[in-house]
Design a protein around this motif. Structure first.
Motif, PDB file in Angstrom:
ATOM      1  N   TYR A   1    -130.607 -43.094 -40.739  1.00 62.45           N
ATOM      2  CA  TYR A   1    -129.686 -42.451 -39.794  1.00 62.45           C
ATOM      3  C   TYR A   1    -128.989 -43.514 -38.956  1.00 62.45           C
TER       4      TYR A   1
ATOM      5  N   LEU B   1    -124.226 -48.101 -48.899  1.00 63.25           N
ATOM      6  CA  LEU B   1    -124.917 -46.870 -48.543  1.00 63.25           C
ATOM      7  C   LEU B   1    -123.958 -45.703 -48.706  1.00 63.25           C
TER       8      LEU B   1
ATOM      9  N   CYS C   1    -123.116 -42.220 -47.159  1.00 62.60           N
ATOM     10  CA  CYS C   1    -123.422 -41.530 -45.908  1.00 62.60           C
ATOM     11  C   CYS C   1    -122.633 -40.232 -45.784  1.00 62.60           C
TER      12      CYS C   1
ATOM     13  N   LYS D   1    -134.238 -40.667 -45.262  1.00 65.64           N
ATOM     14  CA  LYS D   1    -132.836 -41.027 -45.059  1.00 65.64           C
ATOM     15  C   LYS D   1    -132.702 -42.023 -43.916  1.00 65.64           C
TER      16      LYS D   1
ATOM     17  N   TRP E   1    -124.521 -40.427 -38.686  1.00 64.75           N
ATOM     18  CA  TRP E   1    -124.481 -40.414 -40.150  1.00 64.75           C
ATOM     19  C   TRP E   1    -125.895 -40.428 -40.722  1.00 64.75           C
ATOM     20  N   SER E   2    -126.064 -39.697 -41.837  1.00 63.21           N
ATOM     21  CA  SER E   2    -127.300 -39.795 -42.626  1.00 63.21           C
ATOM     22  C   SER E   2    -126.944 -40.457 -43.950  1.00 63.21           C
ATOM     23  N   CYS E   3    -127.731 -41.453 -44.321  1.00 64.34           N
ATOM     24  CA  CYS E   3    -127.344 -42.294 -45.465  1.00 64.34           C
ATOM     25  C   CYS E   3    -128.487 -42.465 -46.470  1.00 64.34           C
TER      26      CYS E   3
END
Length: 223
Positions: free
Chosen positions: A222, A78, A80, A220, A92-94
């Protein structure tokens, strides 16, 4: 011998006992109160149990959803980025590797060509759906990563009588559409592609059975 008058016998007879009757009434009332209390208790117990069950189900569903998403993605990596420090729950946003992030979504240009339904199935197998375009910024973002010589299915189709619908049930907003001049042009063409013409990028209605490239979109992840 004097004969006893029946009236004398009745007069001399003692009154019927009241204790048994009163005891019976008290017992009857107590039984009703007890039964009512038991019913109320069982109802309250049922309500508490239902609330607890719903809460557990929601938490369990959230865990299953996260596991299902991870399982469906079938990606080993991923990409992120760290979130705003004010967001405490998720850091984190991935997006999966090779997917492009924009706003709250990830985008992927699917390989090969397929019909509209085949393209949607491809996206679905990756835990995504055909792209939904919400505004001009999103349109501009996606067109920068597309090949101007190709055409791509998006998640917009006609359910009948020109009732356009997005695959994720987002309301169709006519003020945020990007049709080429003269499109949509045919009632038989019920699916939509995004392609490039002399006037720039725009939407065109086409036959759903035609084979085109496509763009997949997912929210996304998270963490």
């Amino acid at each position: 011998m004097n004969k006893l008058d029946s009236s004398d016998m009745d007069a001399d007879s003692p009154p019927a006992p009241q204790k048994k009757t009163m005891s019976h009434e008290i017992f009857h009332r107590f039984s009703k109160v007890l039964l009512t209390s038991i019913i109320i208790f069982l109802l309250l117990l049922k309500i508490v149990f239902s609330i607890a069950l719903i809460t557990m189900f929601k938490k369990h569903s959230e865990v299953l959803d996260e596991k299902a998403i991870t399982k469906e993605l079938n990606y080993t990596e991923l990409g992120c980025t760290k979130q705003h420090p004010l967001l405490k729950d998720k850091v984190w946003s991935c997006c999966p590797k090779d997917w492009k992030p924009f706003s709250s979504h990830c985008y992927f240009t699917a390989t090969g060509s397929a019909s509209w339904s085949g393209s949607e199935e491809k996206c679905s197998n990756m835990g995504a759906h055909l792209m939904v375009i919400h505004n001009q910024e999103e349109q501009d973002f996606i067109t920068k990563i597309l090949n101007p010589k190709a055409a791509y299915f998006i998640g917009l189709s006609d359910a009948g009588h020109r009732q356009w619908q997005w695959v994720d049930q987002t309301p169709y907003n006519e003020s945020a559409t990007f049709w080429h001049p003269g499109d949509p042009s045919s009632d038989n063409e019920q699916c939509v592609i995004i392609n490039h013409r002399d006037t720039g990028w725009g939407w065109n209605d086409v036959l759903c059975s035609g084979k085109q490239k496509s763009v997949c979109q997912m929210k996304k992840i998270y963490l």
